[in-house]
Design a protein around this motif. Structure first.
Motif, PDB file in Angstrom:
ATOM      1  N   GLY A 101      -8.928  43.176  19.772  1.00 63.34           N
ATOM      2  CA  GLY A 101      -8.486  43.320  21.152  1.00 63.34           C
ATOM      3  C   GLY A 101      -7.851  42.058  21.710  1.00 63.34           C
ATOM      4  N   ASP A 102      -7.364  42.165  22.929  1.00 64.23           N
ATOM      5  CA  ASP A 102      -6.712  41.040  23.597  1.00 64.23           C
ATOM      6  C   ASP A 102      -7.702  39.895  23.824  1.00 64.23           C
ATOM      7  OD1 ASP A 102      -4.532  42.705  23.720  1.00 64.23           O
ATOM      8  OD2 ASP A 102      -4.829  43.229  25.838  1.00 64.23           O
ATOM      9  N   ASP A 103      -7.179  38.672  23.790  1.00 68.22           N
ATOM     10  CA  ASP A 103      -7.913  37.463  24.191  1.00 68.22           C
ATOM     11  C   ASP A 103      -9.085  37.120  23.275  1.00 68.22           C
ATOM     12  OD1 ASP A 103      -6.372  36.963  26.665  1.00 68.22           O
ATOM     13  OD2 ASP A 103      -7.281  38.839  27.320  1.00 68.22           O
ATOM     14  N   CYS A 104      -9.082  37.608  22.048  1.00 73.06           N
ATOM     15  CA  CYS A 104     -10.151  37.253  21.105  1.00 73.06           C
ATOM     16  C   CYS A 104      -9.888  35.870  20.505  1.00 73.06           C
ATOM     17  CB  CYS A 104     -10.234  38.280  19.980  1.00 73.06           C
ATOM     18  SG  CYS A 104     -10.904  39.877  20.491  1.00 73.06           S
ATOM     19  N   THR A 105     -10.978  35.222  20.096  1.00 78.16           N
ATOM     20  CA  THR A 105     -10.895  33.934  19.415  1.00 78.16           C
ATOM     21  C   THR A 105     -11.658  34.043  18.099  1.00 78.16           C
ATOM     22  OG1 THR A 105     -10.820  32.745  21.527  1.00 78.16           O
ATOM     23  CG2 THR A 105     -11.366  31.469  19.567  1.00 78.16           C
ATOM     24  N   ILE A 106     -10.998  33.689  17.002  1.00 82.50           N
ATOM     25  CA  ILE A 106     -11.586  33.802  15.667  1.00 82.50           C
ATOM     26  C   ILE A 106     -11.460  32.453  14.984  1.00 82.50           C
ATOM     27  CG2 ILE A 106     -11.469  35.006  13.454  1.00 82.50           C
ATOM     28  CD1 ILE A 106     -10.143  37.339  14.910  1.00 82.50           C
ATOM     29  N   TYR A 107     -12.575  31.961  14.463  1.00 80.48           N
ATOM     30  CA  TYR A 107     -12.588  30.649  13.822  1.00 80.48           C
ATOM     31  C   TYR A 107     -12.481  30.774  12.301  1.00 80.48           C
ATOM     32  CZ  TYR A 107     -13.714  28.600  18.313  1.00 80.48           C
ATOM     33  OH  TYR A 107     -13.664  28.192  19.615  1.00 80.48           O
ATOM     34  N   GLN A 108     -12.381  29.656  11.631  1.00 83.98           N
ATOM     35  CA  GLN A 108     -12.118  29.622  10.200  1.00 83.98           C
ATOM     36  C   GLN A 108     -13.221  30.314   9.386  1.00 83.98           C
ATOM     37  OE1 GLN A 108     -12.743  26.997  12.104  1.00 83.98           O
ATOM     38  NE2 GLN A 108     -14.279  25.657  11.173  1.00 83.98           N
ATOM     39  N   GLY A 109     -12.821  30.880   8.264  1.00 84.30           N
ATOM     40  CA  GLY A 109     -13.779  31.465   7.345  1.00 84.30           C
ATOM     41  C   GLY A 109     -14.320  32.817   7.741  1.00 84.30           C
ATOM     42  N   VAL A 110     -13.767  33.446   8.762  1.00 87.50           N
ATOM     43  CA  VAL A 110     -14.263  34.750   9.236  1.00 87.50           C
ATOM     44  C   VAL A 110     -13.689  35.872   8.372  1.00 87.50           C
ATOM     45  CG1 VAL A 110     -14.098  36.421  11.134  1.00 87.50           C
ATOM     46  CG2 VAL A 110     -14.676  34.028  11.607  1.00 87.50           C
ATOM     47  N   THR A 111     -14.525  36.874   8.087  1.00 89.11           N
ATOM     48  CA  THR A 111     -14.066  38.081   7.395  1.00 89.11           C
ATOM     49  C   THR A 111     -14.316  39.296   8.279  1.00 89.11           C
ATOM     50  OG1 THR A 111     -14.551  37.165   5.197  1.00 89.11           O
ATOM     51  CG2 THR A 111     -14.360  39.555   5.372  1.00 89.11           C
ATOM     52  N   LEU A 112     -13.281  40.055   8.521  1.00 84.29           N
ATOM     53  CA  LEU A 112     -13.407  41.372   9.141  1.00 84.29           C
ATOM     54  C   LEU A 112     -13.173  42.369   8.015  1.00 84.29           C
ATOM     55  CD1 LEU A 112     -11.407  40.863  12.477  1.00 84.29           C
ATOM     56  CD2 LEU A 112     -13.816  40.379  11.994  1.00 84.29           C
ATOM     57  N   GLY A 113     -14.263  42.741   7.343  1.00 87.01           N
ATOM     58  CA  GLY A 113     -14.156  43.486   6.099  1.00 87.01           C
ATOM     59  C   GLY A 113     -14.704  44.887   6.185  1.00 87.01           C
ATOM     60  N   GLY A 114     -14.498  45.626   5.104  1.00 83.59           N
ATOM     61  CA  GLY A 114     -14.959  47.003   5.020  1.00 83.59           C
ATOM     62  C   GLY A 114     -16.078  47.152   4.014  1.00 83.59           C
ATOM     63  N   THR A 115     -16.887  48.183   4.201  1.00 81.94           N
ATOM     64  CA  THR A 115     -17.987  48.466   3.280  1.00 81.94           C
ATOM     65  C   THR A 115     -17.807  49.808   2.580  1.00 81.94           C
ATOM     66  OG1 THR A 115     -19.262  49.414   5.111  1.00 81.94           O
ATOM     67  CG2 THR A 115     -19.630  47.087   4.590  1.00 81.94           C
ATOM     68  N   SER A 116     -16.705  50.478   2.829  1.00 86.60           N
ATOM     69  CA  SER A 116     -16.440  51.775   2.214  1.00 86.60           C
ATOM     70  C   SER A 116     -15.208  51.684   1.339  1.00 86.60           C
ATOM     71  CB  SER A 116     -16.227  52.841   3.302  1.00 86.60           C
ATOM     72  OG  SER A 116     -15.747  54.045   2.742  1.00 86.60           O
ATOM     73  N   LEU A 117     -15.188  52.477   0.262  1.00 85.26           N
ATOM     74  CA  LEU A 117     -14.039  52.530  -0.637  1.00 85.26           C
ATOM     75  C   LEU A 117     -13.187  53.775  -0.404  1.00 85.26           C
ATOM     76  CD1 LEU A 117     -15.716  51.353  -3.972  1.00 85.26           C
ATOM     77  CD2 LEU A 117     -14.434  49.982  -2.322  1.00 85.26           C
ATOM     78  N   ALA A 118     -13.524  54.569   0.603  1.00 85.09           N
ATOM     79  CA  ALA A 118     -12.802  55.810   0.863  1.00 85.09           C
ATOM     80  C   ALA A 118     -11.431  55.504   1.457  1.00 85.09           C
ATOM     81  CB  ALA A 118     -13.604  56.695   1.817  1.00 85.09           C
ATOM     82  N   LYS A 119     -10.388  55.983   0.797  1.00 84.46           N
ATOM     83  CA  LYS A 119      -9.035  55.756   1.285  1.00 84.46           C
ATOM     84  C   LYS A 119      -8.741  56.674   2.468  1.00 84.46           C
ATOM     85  CE  LYS A 119      -7.043  54.204  -3.092  1.00 84.46           C
ATOM     86  NZ  LYS A 119      -5.970  54.419  -4.098  1.00 84.46           N
ATOM     87  N   GLY A 120      -7.896  56.168   3.378  1.00 81.70           N
ATOM     88  CA  GLY A 120      -7.478  56.975   4.501  1.00 81.70           C
ATOM     89  C   GLY A 120      -8.462  57.049   5.640  1.00 81.70           C
ATOM     90  N   THR A 121      -9.548  56.307   5.554  1.00 82.04           N
ATOM     91  CA  THR A 121     -10.538  56.290   6.632  1.00 82.04           C
ATOM     92  C   THR A 121     -10.588  54.898   7.244  1.00 82.04           C
ATOM     93  OG1 THR A 121     -12.338  55.701   5.123  1.00 82.04           O
ATOM     94  CG2 THR A 121     -11.913  58.040   5.472  1.00 82.04           C
ATOM     95  N   LYS A 122     -11.146  54.802   8.447  1.00 82.29           N
ATOM     96  CA  LYS A 122     -11.315  53.491   9.064  1.00 82.29           C
ATOM     97  C   LYS A 122     -12.524  52.810   8.439  1.00 82.29           C
ATOM     98  CE  LYS A 122     -11.119  51.068  13.465  1.00 82.29           C
ATOM     99  NZ  LYS A 122     -11.874  49.922  12.952  1.00 82.29           N
ATOM    100  N   ARG A 123     -12.309  51.673   7.828  1.00 81.85           N
ATOM    101  CA  ARG A 123     -13.357  50.988   7.068  1.00 81.85           C
ATOM    102  C   ARG A 123     -13.735  49.648   7.663  1.00 81.85           C
ATOM    103  NH1 ARG A 123      -9.189  51.739   3.855  1.00 81.85           N
ATOM    104  NH2 ARG A 123      -9.068  49.554   3.233  1.00 81.85           N
ATOM    105  N   HIS A 124     -12.956  49.161   8.606  1.00 80.53           N
ATOM    106  CA  HIS A 124     -13.117  47.806   9.106  1.00 80.53           C
ATOM    107  C   HIS A 124     -13.500  47.810  10.584  1.00 80.53           C
ATOM    108  CE1 HIS A 124     -10.436  47.606   5.591  1.00 80.53           C
ATOM    109  NE2 HIS A 124     -11.045  46.455   5.351  1.00 80.53           N
ATOM    110  N   PRO A 125     -14.017  46.692  11.083  1.00 74.75           N
ATOM    111  CA  PRO A 125     -14.519  46.655  12.464  1.00 74.75           C
ATOM    112  C   PRO A 125     -13.419  46.636  13.516  1.00 74.75           C
ATOM    113  CG  PRO A 125     -14.745  44.506  11.440  1.00 74.75           C
ATOM    114  CD  PRO A 125     -14.289  45.428  10.367  1.00 74.75           C
ATOM    115  N   THR A 126     -13.848  46.956  14.730  1.00 75.03           N
ATOM    116  CA  THR A 126     -12.996  46.857  15.910  1.00 75.03           C
ATOM    117  C   THR A 126     -13.596  45.820  16.844  1.00 75.03           C
ATOM    118  OG1 THR A 126     -12.286  49.166  15.782  1.00 75.03           O
ATOM    119  CG2 THR A 126     -12.104  48.081  17.925  1.00 75.03           C
ATOM    120  N   LEU A 127     -12.809  44.822  17.234  1.00 73.89           N
ATOM    121  CA  LEU A 127     -13.246  43.816  18.201  1.00 73.89           C
ATOM    122  C   LEU A 127     -12.689  44.180  19.568  1.00 73.89           C
ATOM    123  CD1 LEU A 127     -12.682  40.444  16.270  1.00 73.89           C
ATOM    124  CD2 LEU A 127     -14.567  42.066  16.084  1.00 73.89           C
ATOM    125  N   GLY A 128     -13.558  44.201  20.564  1.00 75.52           N
ATOM    126  CA  GLY A 128     -13.106  44.460  21.920  1.00 75.52           C
ATOM    127  C   GLY A 128     -12.370  43.267  22.515  1.00 75.52           C
TER     128      GLY A 128
END
Length: 252
Positions: A95-122
């Motif tokens: 989302g708007d106005d987010c701050t992300i520092y070094q070494g951060v991972t926004l990753g997925g835990t599912s291997l299913a293609k075509g689905t949302k696998r990663h997080p959403t930041l407000g």
């Protein structure tokens, strides 16, 4: 487009006291370069040009050390501070106005293609250095993720997630807990404002607290004796606490 670029630069200057000029931001901030290159990669991706999008993303990773999948959606005024080692997955949304520092991972835990696998930041989320946010869930508006936290479940708005696995700290309850802890010389978040070792600080607080309780108990016993109330003196009294000696042992 030009106003959007100015907005990116100003967002960094507002949030980073080390940024001395717009020219320094434009030329020396890899997070800004990665963001601009991602917009090109994302345009290619959303217009069906998947290979060019991936190639631009790969080039950005080589130049900045920040890997953003071209399918990721990133809002306005996002600041990737330092940036090295950030990984943002394909279905992540920031989302708007987010701050992300070094070494951060926004990753997925599912291997299913075509689905949302990663997080959403407000909006206005801050993700500390080294944090891992893994899975398809939402980190609410104004939330904070502590450094090196491993977050695998939803984070409510205006709360803080710390630890591995992350636990949620709610502002009202934890403010009271922090206040009580500080009265005993303990920092609930692992470091004091002066940088003192929190364990040593806690031990000093416990020693002083025990010494104060000993004085109060002696005063109560004296008051009871004055009122003619007999006390059980059959047991051998405990050795008095010497706070100065114990504090010296802790410091050593």
């Amino acid at each position: 487009m030009l106003s959007r670029l100015r907005e990116d630069i100003q967002a960094i200057r507002d949030r980073d006291p080390a940024a001395r000029s717009a020219w320094e931001v434009v030329t020396c901030y890899p997070g800004l370069h990665a963001l601009w290159m991602h917009r090109i990669a994302n345009w290619c991706w959303t217009h069906g040009m998947h290979w060019p999008g991936r190639f631009v993303s790969h080039l950005a990773r080589f130049l900045t050390g920040i890997e953003i999948h071209p399918g990721a959606v990133i809002g306005r005024r996002v600041f990737m501070d330092h940036g090295m080692g950030i990984v943002i997955g394909e279905t992540a949304q920031i989302g708007d106005d987010c701050t992300i520092y070094q070494g951060v991972t926004l990753g997925g835990t599912s291997l299913a293609k075509g689905t949302k696998r990663h997080p959403t930041l407000g909006r206005g989320v801050i993700v500390g250095a080294g944090a891992q946010v893994l899975g398809n869930f939402t980190v609410g508006d104004g939330a904070r993720v502590g450094s090196n936290a491993v977050v695998v479940k939803e984070v409510p708005p205006d709360s803080t997630a710390v630890g591995n696995p992350a636990r949620i700290l709610h502002q009202e309850a934890d403010a009271q807990r922090e206040k009580a802890a500080n009265q005993m010389g303990f920092s609930a978040y692992g470091i004091s404002g002066s940088g003192d070792d929190p364990l040593i600080k806690a031990l000093h607080g416990l020693i002083d607290h025990a010494a104060a309780q000993q004085c109060e108990i002696e005063a109560l016993k004296a008051a009871l004796r004055r009122q003619g109330i007999k006390l059980d003196e059959s047991q051998e009294p405990a050795a008095p606490v010497d706070p100065r000696q114990l504090n010296r042992l802790v410091d050593e």
